[in-house]
Design an enzyme around this catalytic site. Structure first.
Site, short mmCIF file in Angstrom:
data_model
loop_
_atom_site.label_atom_id
_atom_site.label_comp_id
_atom_site.label_asym_id
_atom_site.label_seq_id
_atom_site.Cartn_x
_atom_site.Cartn_y
_atom_site.Cartn_z
N SER A 174 -11.23 -5.55 9.06
CA SER A 174 -12.43 -4.88 8.61
C SER A 174 -13.33 -5.95 8.03
O SER A 174 -13.06 -6.46 6.96
CB SER A 174 -12.09 -3.89 7.49
OG SER A 174 -12.24 -2.57 7.92
N ARG A 223 1.86 1.24 10.53
CA ARG A 223 1.40 1.50 9.16
C ARG A 223 2.56 1.33 8.20
O ARG A 223 3.46 2.16 8.16
CB ARG A 223 0.83 2.92 9.07
CG ARG A 223 0.18 3.26 7.73
CD ARG A 223 -0.32 4.70 7.71
NE ARG A 223 -1.40 4.90 8.67
CZ ARG A 223 -2.68 4.62 8.42
NH1 ARG A 223 -3.04 4.15 7.26
NH2 ARG A 223 -3.61 4.84 9.33
N ARG A 259 0.24 -5.42 12.90
CA ARG A 259 -0.39 -4.83 14.08
C ARG A 259 -0.63 -5.88 15.16
O ARG A 259 -0.54 -5.58 16.36
CB ARG A 259 -1.71 -4.15 13.68
CG ARG A 259 -1.44 -2.88 12.88
CD ARG A 259 -2.68 -2.11 12.58
NE ARG A 259 -2.36 -0.91 11.83
CZ ARG A 259 -3.28 -0.13 11.25
NH1 ARG A 259 -4.57 -0.45 11.35
NH2 ARG A 259 -2.92 0.95 10.60
N ARG A 292 0.84 -1.20 0.00
CA ARG A 292 0.00 0.00 0.00
C ARG A 292 0.87 1.25 0.00
O ARG A 292 1.79 1.37 0.81
CB ARG A 292 -0.90 0.01 1.24
CG ARG A 292 -1.79 -1.21 1.28
CD ARG A 292 -2.82 -1.15 2.39
NE ARG A 292 -3.64 -2.35 2.35
CZ ARG A 292 -4.63 -2.61 3.20
NH1 ARG A 292 -4.94 -1.73 4.14
NH2 ARG A 292 -5.34 -3.72 3.09
N GLU A 336 -6.95 -0.72 14.19
CA GLU A 336 -7.74 -1.61 13.35
C GLU A 336 -6.91 -2.82 12.92
O GLU A 336 -5.84 -2.66 12.36
CB GLU A 336 -8.23 -0.84 12.12
CG GLU A 336 -9.06 -1.70 11.19
CD GLU A 336 -9.13 -1.11 9.79
OE1 GLU A 336 -9.20 0.13 9.66
OE2 GLU A 336 -9.12 -1.90 8.83
#
Length: 427
Positions: free
Chosen positions: A353, A278, A391, A263, A350
């Site tokens: 999702s 991130r 994470r 990403r 997070e």
RNA sequence: GGAGACUUCGCCUAGUCUGGUCUAUGGCGCCGCACUGCUAAUGCGGUUGGGGUCUUAAAGCCCCUCCCGGGUUCGAAUCCCGGAGUCUCCGCCA
């Protein structure tokens, strides 16, 4: 993309639904206008083609019977043909126009999604695991400090290789990533078929999942071959059935894939960037379910439970957040975020999702299933992360940290670490 | 990288040389009906998909669809050009 017939027949309903995602009524209505225009030109073209087909057959007969009027009619048709060509050019233009409008419209939010245009309106449904208020952030160090002190994390060399936003792990740090992935796959092996997917896919696949054309800058691509690096396993898992027609009894289908995720994170510079929160490149196990609208609720509940399982087994505090309509992603209609509590940074991060994407992606990707005889419909797609590093890696390290700087691992992971229960300083 | 073969309606397949009657053949699968106490077997019929139009709905009618995109032609599954993919052989390579 959304159903163009719905947009044509019930514009008010679509305007109202997309307004909840912050899309203006002008945007919606101009897309509808483009569809109407396309349809009217299509009718004209079809009428002309019908005439052409009919007369062309007659010409064939005239010619073979040696009729002298054949030549005249043949020339008349050549003329008709050029008129059709002009109209067809118009049609192509109108089709391109209506498609590009339609591709920019996000999926309709579920009526059950909470009202609100941003994350401040998200609803925390549940808080699970060890109570988060039991943790005093002052007692916890962030994972990057612990990991660097243990000698398993080396941000300087990662940056030397690839710049910021990349990680380099040593020894047990590296092994812990693989352990988590293996753990995540094993937990779901009975329900999902594992797929090892390519990490580079064609543009059409990206468009099918909704990542193109709107979000090109969020992904990496290879200019020489026009391939895109996948941002999640969802992309190849969804795209693999592009253009296919399922029989109804083939559904539901459930897949899982471990993949590297790439990403660019354009626009999120400086946000949660410390440590491994991130990254431009990370490892993840993704779950996808394909089903009919009739069973979507059960499938969604099952997927949510699967996504929660690792958090429970790793004894991590987490909460389930129902995303407000305006905070939903482009392709989704409902999303429950799972957020793990990180005491070292005192934040909820997070880690999954869990989303219902309805028939939005299959319609873009031309994926259908047969309903009864002679009828097809787009199936529903759901997806969510089963286990997202780094994470979860960071959460395990922060929660397991002890006064002496060593890290105690959750017992569920011990078998995956070759029996090792505690991470100790290396080198 | 080089040479060749191939891609047809869910799957397999005929048709492509020799353009029109292809409104695409046959099988499998699927659906319906008949027969049978049930199942199986058998027989008969149906079955590409997408879109438009009309309609309460269905039927009907029309357009598109033989990997994709161009072209030739009054007319293309069929001829020509470009691209993608699959396979075989050769070369290179972990």
């Amino acid at each position: 993309m959304i159903d163009s017939n719905l947009l044509l027949d019930q514009p008010d309903a679509v305007v109202a639904a997309l307004a909840r995602k912050g899309v203006s009524s002008e945007t919606v209505l101009s897309a509808r206008q483009a569809l109407i225009q396309r349809r009217s030109i299509l009718s004209e073209v079809e009428g002309l083609r019908a005439e052409m087909n009919r007369r062309s057959k007659q010409v064939g007969k005239l010619i073979s019977s040696g009729d002298p009027s054949a030549e005249q009619e043949r020339l008349a048709l050549a003329d008709l043909k050029s008129r059709i060509a002009e109209k067809e050019a118009e049609l192509r233009e109108a089709e391109k126009n209506s498609r590009s409008h339609l591709l920019m419209l996000p999926n309709l939010p579920s009526p059950e999604a909470p009202e609100g245009l941003d994350e401040s309106c998200n609803v925390i449904l549940r808080v699970e695991g060890p109570p988060a208020d039991r943790f005093n952030p002052a007692d916890y160090r962030p994972h990057w400090e612990i990991a660097a002190a243990l000698g398993i994390y080396d941000p300087e060399r990662a940056a030397k290789l690839s710049g910021s936003g990349f990680s380099l792990l040593y020894g047990d740090g590296a092994r812990l990533i693989r352990a988590l992935i293996q753990f995540g796959l094993d937990l779901n092996r009975d329900t999902y078929r594992e797929v090892l997917v390519p990490h580079m896919v064609r543009s059409e696949v990206f468009e099918g999942t909704g990542h193109l054309p709107k979000f090109a800058e969020d992904a990496y691509n290879t200019t020489l071959d026009d391939l895109w690096l996948v941002p999640t396993g969802e992309v190849p898992l969804t795209g693999m059935h592009r253009g296919e027609l399922f029989e109804a009894d083939e559904l539901p289908k459930r897949y899982m894939a471990y993949s590297v995720c790439f990403r660019r994170e354009a626009g999120s510079a400086g946000k949660d960037t410390r440590g491994l929160q991130r990254l431009h490149e990370f490892h993840k196990v993704e779950l996808v379910r394909i089903c009919t609208p009739e069973t979507v609720q059960d499938e969604f509940d099952g997927l949510l439970a699967d996504a929660e399982k690792p958090l429970q087994l790793l004894e991590l505090p987490y909460r389930v957040v129902d995303l407000a309509a305006g905070d939903l992603t482009f392709s989704s209609s409902r999303i429950f975020d799972l957020e793990v509590y990180s005491p070292g940074v005192d934040r909820w991060l997070e880690v999954s999702s869990v989303g219902n994407f309805t028939d939005f992606q299959p319609r873009r990707s031309n994926i259908r299933y047969r309903v009864g005889s002679g009828q097809t419909r787009a199936p529903y797609y759901l997806n969510g992360s089963a286990l997202a590093t780094p994470r979860m890696w960071a959460a395990v390290i922060e929660h397991g940290q002890r006064q002496d700087g060593t890290v105690e691992l959750p017992s569920a992971l011990v078998p995956y670490m070759g029996g090792k229960k505690v991470l100790e300083p290396e080198m």
